[in-house]
Design a protein around this motif. Structure first.
Motif, mmCIF file in Angstrom:
data_model
loop_
_atom_site.group_PDB
_atom_site.id
_atom_site.type_symbol
_atom_site.label_atom_id
_atom_site.label_comp_id
_atom_site.label_asym_id
_atom_site.label_seq_id
_atom_site.Cartn_x
_atom_site.Cartn_y
_atom_site.Cartn_z
ATOM 1 N N TRP A 15 0.828 -1.212 0.000
ATOM 2 C CA TRP A 15 0.000 0.000 0.000
ATOM 3 C C TRP A 15 0.859 1.257 0.000
ATOM 4 N N CYS A 16 1.944 1.255 0.766
ATOM 5 C CA CYS A 16 2.825 2.435 0.817
ATOM 6 C C CYS A 16 3.380 2.751 -0.566
ATOM 7 N N GLY A 17 3.829 1.727 -1.281
ATOM 8 C CA GLY A 17 4.356 1.957 -2.618
ATOM 9 C C GLY A 17 3.308 2.467 -3.576
ATOM 10 N N GLN A 18 2.134 1.869 -3.532
ATOM 11 C CA GLN A 18 1.070 2.305 -4.430
ATOM 12 C C GLN A 18 0.522 3.676 -4.036
ATOM 13 N N PHE A 19 0.555 3.993 -2.741
ATOM 14 C CA PHE A 19 0.129 5.318 -2.274
ATOM 15 C C PHE A 19 1.021 6.401 -2.872
ATOM 16 N N LEU A 20 2.341 6.182 -2.803
ATOM 17 C CA LEU A 20 3.272 7.151 -3.393
ATOM 18 C C LEU A 20 3.064 7.248 -4.895
ATOM 19 N N SER A 21 2.776 6.115 -5.528
ATOM 20 C CA SER A 21 2.526 6.125 -6.966
ATOM 21 C C SER A 21 1.276 6.940 -7.306
ATOM 22 N N ALA A 139 -8.419 -2.795 4.897
ATOM 23 C CA ALA A 139 -7.532 -2.662 3.740
ATOM 24 C C ALA A 139 -8.155 -1.773 2.664
ATOM 25 N N ASN A 140 -9.440 -1.957 2.386
ATOM 26 C CA ASN A 140 -10.102 -1.118 1.384
ATOM 27 C C ASN A 140 -10.207 0.330 1.857
ATOM 28 N N GLY A 141 -10.364 0.530 3.166
ATOM 29 C CA GLY A 141 -10.336 1.893 3.694
ATOM 30 C C GLY A 141 -9.000 2.557 3.448
ATOM 31 N N MET A 142 -7.908 1.810 3.638
ATOM 32 C CA MET A 142 -6.570 2.357 3.378
ATOM 33 C C MET A 142 -6.410 2.719 1.903
ATOM 34 N N ARG A 143 -6.944 1.868 1.020
ATOM 35 C CA ARG A 143 -6.863 2.171 -0.416
ATOM 36 C C ARG A 143 -7.577 3.477 -0.737
#
Length: 444
Positions: A15-21, A139-143
């Motif tokens: 999630w961290c990587g995709q968040f930065l992306s 997890a979906n909340g984090m997304r």
């Protein structure tokens, strides 16, 4: 040798990587829109470029979903992020050498759209493979936190960065963000689901056959079909809201006031996403999905009652906050009710169902408002005797009348959906799937 992280810890790294992306994409998306408008001076050209971006996504989705299920979520994410990085590096080179031309943005945006058709269902498919069933809501909340933050803060930050480092610098930041997404995948092992058959050939006809097999699986479950139809109706209504909020506010307030309303609405979506992350979401997801969809309908009607900034801001925060809950619940239902080896194709179908009604709404909203609702209400002031009671006085209140109609239509759709037993009892009638058939090998 140190074992790679697994479970929820692995999801957090991913999630961290995709968040930065996503943050990088939010920055570059806004900045490129401003840049293309500055060099062309044409809003029509800009709109055409980004409207065309939706077509490759729709055309690629059936094939991309099938590839996710064949390759595994990890490999699909790795290839998708790598492809996006290559596209942005190409754009950076064009900008740096002065060879960039506006028409090239069509190719750039189309390529990124096709990559998104691969990465979006891949991430959806990865969630139930990494996260225990009782934490999928979190997890979906984090997304959604990542998505709402990128959409809410991206334009604000990009405006400052355009002045500070220019479009070249912002594109390079996006390249770095995709690199972070790739790096996170190297530290995570995403289990790979055993395929249903041993076929290894990958051609267009084979991938389409795979996609049809997933559709037959869904079509045999009437509750899932009803959920698809309802979400299509919701996306259609949301498309009208997304397009008409701008002229609705600009008819009685400044562009700065519009920006403030949208920022407040974005903050509501972020807050709701954070709440979903902490709370882990509702236990009865269908009830929550339909209940918060009714909130969307009420918020749409509320924002159209009067030309008032506080009223529209309250409607925006309610609408986007409720939308976050609806999206999270919808994803969680599919992730717990669809077999893992079919989930990539199922989520690709979800993406198509979300995109087509919105495109239709975008195409219809301007024509209907200009030819029907604005003349009906009056351009400079509301002429009809009963309409001021509904939408208040002021110029261009036809936009408000159309939005009120859309809000009522959405409420009717929610009521009809609740009356259908297969949808209302979906969670009870369809058992949760398991991931016990995961292979030992990782897809990364």
């Amino acid at each position: 040798m140190t074992q790679p992280p697994n479970g929820f810890r692995a999801f957090v790294i991913l999630w961290c990587g995709q968040f930065l992306s996503l943050i990088g994409s939010g920055l570059s998306g806004f900045a490129l829109g401003v840049y293309v408008y500055q060099i062309t001076g044409s809003a029509t050209t800009l709109g055409l470029i980004f409207a065309l971006a939706a077509l490759p996504f729709l055309l690629a989705s059936p094939f991309a979903g099938a590839l996710v299920d064949r390759w595994g979520a990890g490999r699909a994410l790795l290839l998708g992020n790598s492809g996006a990085l290559l596209v942005m590096l190409t754009l950076a080179a064009l900008l740096h050498t002065g060879a960039f031309a506006p028409w090239q943005m069509i190719v750039i945006v189309a390529a990124l759209s096709m990559v998104s058709a691969l990465t979006a269902p891949a991430f959806d498919a990865a969630v139930p493979l990494l996260v225990p069933k009782d934490r999928i809501g979190r997890a979906n909340g984090m997304r959604l936190v990542a998505l709402a933050t990128s959409q809410g803060l991206g334009p604000v930050i990009a405006g400052f960065l355009l002045l500070a480092i220019g479009i070249d610098g912002i594109v390079l930041i996006d390249c770095v963000s995709f690199g972070c997404g790739i790096l996170s995948l190297l530290f995570v092992t995403i289990p790979r689901v055993r395929p249903q058959d041993a076929t290894t050939a990958v051609g267009l006809s084979t991938l389409l056959a795979d996609f049809r097999a997933a559709w037959r699986y869904i079509a045999a479950r009437r509750g899932l079909v009803a959920l698809l139809v309802f979400m299509a109706a919701l996306e259609f209504c949301a498309g009208f809201v997304d397009l008409l909020i701008n002229p609705l506010v600009l008819a009685f307030a400044s562009a700065g006031a519009l920006g403030a309303v949208l920022s407040i609405g974005g903050a509501g979506m972020i807050a709701a996403s954070v709440a979903m992350t902490v709370w882990n979401g509702p236990r009865r997801r269908i009830r929550a999905l339909l209940g918060f969809s009714m909130l969307l309908a009420a918020a749409t009607v509320l924002g159209s009652l009067r030309p008032s900034l506080p009223l529209v801001a309250l409607a925006a925060v309610s609408f986007l906050g409720g939308l976050a809950v609806v999206i999270a619940c919808n994803r969680a239902i599919w992730q717990t009710k669809v077999e893992p080896q079919l989930l990539g194709r199922a989520m690709a179908l979800q993406g198509m169902v979300a995109s087509v009604p919105q495109l239709i709404a975008f195409a219809l909203a301007g024509w209907i408002s200009g030819h029907v609702f604005l003349p009906l209400a009056g351009r400079q002031q509301v002429r009809a005797p009963l309409l001021p009671v509904l939408v208040g006085h002021g110029p261009d209140r036809g936009y408000a009348l159309l939005l009120m109609t859309i809000g009522i239509l959405l409420a009717v759709c929610v009521t009809a959906a609740w009356q259908y037993p297969r949808l209302r009892h979906l969670e009870d009638e369809l058992p949760d799937v398991t991931t016990a058939d995961l292979a030992d090998s990782a897809s990364t």
